[in-house]
Design an enzyme around this catalytic site. Structure first.
Site, PDB file in Angstrom:
ATOM      1  CG  HIS A  18      20.157  18.251 119.660  1.00  0.00           C
ATOM      2  ND1 HIS A  18      19.922  19.388 118.920  1.00  0.00           N
ATOM      3  CD2 HIS A  18      19.160  17.385 119.340  1.00  0.00           C
ATOM      4  CE1 HIS A  18      18.853  19.210 118.176  1.00  0.00           C
ATOM      5  NE2 HIS A  18      18.354  18.012 118.415  1.00  0.00           N
ATOM      6  CD  GLU A  32      19.542  23.356 119.948  1.00  0.00           C
ATOM      7  OE1 GLU A  32      18.838  23.709 119.001  1.00  0.00           O
ATOM      8  OE2 GLU A  32      20.088  22.229 120.015  1.00  0.00           O
ATOM      9  CD1 TRP A  61      22.084  16.086  98.217  1.00  0.00           C
ATOM     10  CD2 TRP A  61      23.575  14.513  98.726  1.00  0.00           C
ATOM     11  NE1 TRP A  61      22.457  15.479  97.054  1.00  0.00           N
ATOM     12  CE2 TRP A  61      23.371  14.505  97.328  1.00  0.00           C
ATOM     13  CE3 TRP A  61      24.443  13.588  99.272  1.00  0.00           C
ATOM     14  CZ2 TRP A  61      24.033  13.620  96.463  1.00  0.00           C
ATOM     15  CZ3 TRP A  61      25.095  12.715  98.423  1.00  0.00           C
ATOM     16  CH2 TRP A  61      24.900  12.720  97.043  1.00  0.00           C
ATOM     17  CG  ASP A 112      21.116  23.055 112.103  1.00  0.00           C
ATOM     18  OD1 ASP A 112      21.832  22.375 111.336  1.00  0.00           O
ATOM     19  OD2 ASP A 112      20.289  22.542 112.885  1.00  0.00           O
ATOM     20  CD  GLU A 125      23.374  22.452 114.900  1.00  0.00           C
ATOM     21  OE1 GLU A 125      22.640  21.514 115.256  1.00  0.00           O
ATOM     22  OE2 GLU A 125      23.190  23.632 115.267  1.00  0.00           O
ATOM     23  CG  HIS A 133      18.396  20.217 109.787  1.00  0.00           C
ATOM     24  ND1 HIS A 133      17.312  19.471 109.430  1.00  0.00           N
ATOM     25  CD2 HIS A 133      18.468  20.130 111.132  1.00  0.00           C
ATOM     26  CE1 HIS A 133      16.737  18.950 110.503  1.00  0.00           C
ATOM     27  NE2 HIS A 133      17.435  19.341 111.561  1.00  0.00           N
ATOM     28  NE  ARG A 149      18.910  27.215 114.927  1.00  0.00           N
ATOM     29  CZ  ARG A 149      18.104  26.150 114.809  1.00  0.00           C
ATOM     30  NH1 ARG A 149      18.576  24.928 114.970  1.00  0.00           N
ATOM     31  NH2 ARG A 149      16.824  26.308 114.554  1.00  0.00           N
ATOM     32  CE1 TYR A 206      15.677  22.079 111.788  1.00  0.00           C
ATOM     33  CE2 TYR A 206      17.472  23.553 111.222  1.00  0.00           C
ATOM     34  CZ  TYR A 206      16.830  22.744 112.132  1.00  0.00           C
ATOM     35  OH  TYR A 206      17.338  22.613 113.390  1.00  0.00           O
ATOM     36  NE  ARG A 257      24.569  21.101 117.875  1.00  0.00           N
ATOM     37  CZ  ARG A 257      23.530  21.363 118.644  1.00  0.00           C
ATOM     38  NH1 ARG A 257      23.666  21.471 119.952  1.00  0.00           N
ATOM     39  NH2 ARG A 257      22.327  21.511 118.128  1.00  0.00           N
ATOM     40  CD  GLU A 269      20.631  18.150 115.286  1.00  0.00           C
ATOM     41  OE1 GLU A 269      19.521  18.053 114.725  1.00  0.00           O
ATOM     42  OE2 GLU A 269      21.088  19.230 115.686  1.00  0.00           O
TER      43      GLU A 269
END
Length: 404
Positions: A314, A341, A404, A212, A238, A214, A147, A159, A285, A264
């Protein structure tokens, strides 16, 4: 056999972990992970004050019945606190059941469907050269997939880009107030395709690359990113947009062939219904720890398998080795496994939670010890008490919380 004791253990060997330990009148014990990072003590109270008193005297072999009783009997269903508490009970019961059978848990789930479990690791950098170095490090560790997360020009904290101290150790931000990260969606959307281009140029087309978002994009922004990344053939994108709005994924799916992974933050199958039946995603996930345990997550994977959707549990560092062990047993057993992961844990965490699962050449295996294969060192755990910790909060340049 009866449950005679239910004990909640909170420890912080670098990160906070919440563990439920069940003991039977025949001397068997079972462990379950109830960690809800940033809200750990809410689950501690839920277990100690409301769940533990209901467990003594129960037959630990009645896993399904106990799960249904805890889920339906509270009337107030779902949510991360409730489902983390139920997950701890469920995994502890499976641990006891497998120990009583003298088998590793995966054998009770139908046996192995594969010899080993493929993983992906995390590569990150404050800029692209640092990210490329991080990818090299993950490949040297044997990871077959990576990732990639990069700092964004003009943003101080992003992040997936871990702050480090002078020794190179990760800074965990275990503090009394949340770290505030800044965010600029337009800058992010401009930068990420360049990140993929640089990584592909350095490492070639065969390396599976994941990314990701996020939950930080609107559906139309997520659709644009998926389309922009298509030339680089990501393994997946993701959490491209908050998927509680399941209809949002219809727009993304129509707009891009980039595979999508979601879930997740989901707690029950109801969060997935449209996503699975309309085939809007490619990977589910959810974690054992936050989805209510092995019992419902196995059912979710069976549901997803009908639509050619694969598992991708996850696996961050704030899921304890107990939760990771349960995930690895599921990974080995389910037919529609996709990828796992895996970031590993600190040596101190591994000492508190001694585990049988192994990581070799980028692959995991749960081991052959009866149960889930984890033992808790309660004395060492007690030497590392809970410390307040929060997850970061994102704000736009004008100070607005990014929602968001």
């Amino acid at each position: 056999m009866k449950i005679v004791d239910a004990k909640v253990v909170v420890t912080s060997p670098g990160r906070n972990f919440v563990t439920l330990k069940l003991t039977t009148d025949e001397g068997l014990t079972g462990l379950g992970d109830a960690t809800l990072n940033g809200r750990e003590l809410a689950v501690v109270s839920y277990l100690t004050d409301h769940v533990a008193p209901l467990l003594t005297g129960l037959d630990p072999h009645r896993v399904e019945d106990t799960w249904q009783s805890l889920y339906r009997g509270a009337y107030w269903r779902r949510g991360p606190v409730t489902m983390a508490a139920i997950a701890a009970v469920d995994v502890a019961l499976w641990d006891i059941k497998a120990k009583a059978a003298g088998m590793p848990l995966y054998q009770l789930l139908g046996g192995a469907s594969r010899e080993r479990i493929g993983t992906y690791g995390h590569a990150n950098g404050r800029d692209i050269p640092e990210l490329l170095d991080s990818v090299r490090a993950r490949l040297a560790e044997g990871y077959p997939a990576v990732r990639i997360q990069s700092g964004i020009p003009g943003l101080k904290a992003v992040y997936g880009v871990t702050d480090t101290d002078d020794t190179g150790a990760a800074v965990l931000h275990q503090q009394a107030r949340p770290l505030v990260e800044d965010w600029d969606t337009a800058a992010y959307l401009r930068h990420v395709p360049a990140v993929f281009e640089a990584v592909r140029a350095e490492f070639g087309a065969e390396l599976p690359l994941l990314h990701d978002a996020h939950h930080r994009l609107t559906p139309i922004q997520a659709a644009r990113l998926g389309k922009d990344l298509e030339p680089y053939r990501p393994f997946w994108l993701e959490d491209c947009t908050p998927a509680e709005n399941q209809e949002a994924l219809r727009l993304v799916r129509r707009s891009t062939t980039t595979p999508l992974a979601v879930g997740e933050v989901f707690n029950t199958v109801y969060d997935y219904q449209a996503l699975i039946t309309e085939q809007l995603i490619d990977y589910v996930r959810s974690t054992v720890t936050h989805f209510g345990g092995v019992t419902p997550l196995r059912k979710l994977f069976d549901f997803a398998a009908q639509y050619q959707i694969r598992s991708a549990i996850h696996g961050p560092e704030d899921i304890s080795p107990i939760g990771m062990a349960a995930a690895v047993h599921l990974d080995l057993a389910v037919h529609n496994f996709g990828i796992q992961e895996y970031s590993g844990h600190s040596p101190l965490t591994d000492a508190v939670f001694r585990h049988a699962y192994t990581f070799t050449d980028g692959h995991l295996h749960p081991g052959e010890e009866p149960g889930i294969g984890v033992e808790l060192d309660e004395e060492l755990a007690a030497a590392h008490p809970y410390a307040a910790a929060y997850l970061p909060v994102n704000r736009l340049h004008d100070g607005t919380v990014h929602d968001w």
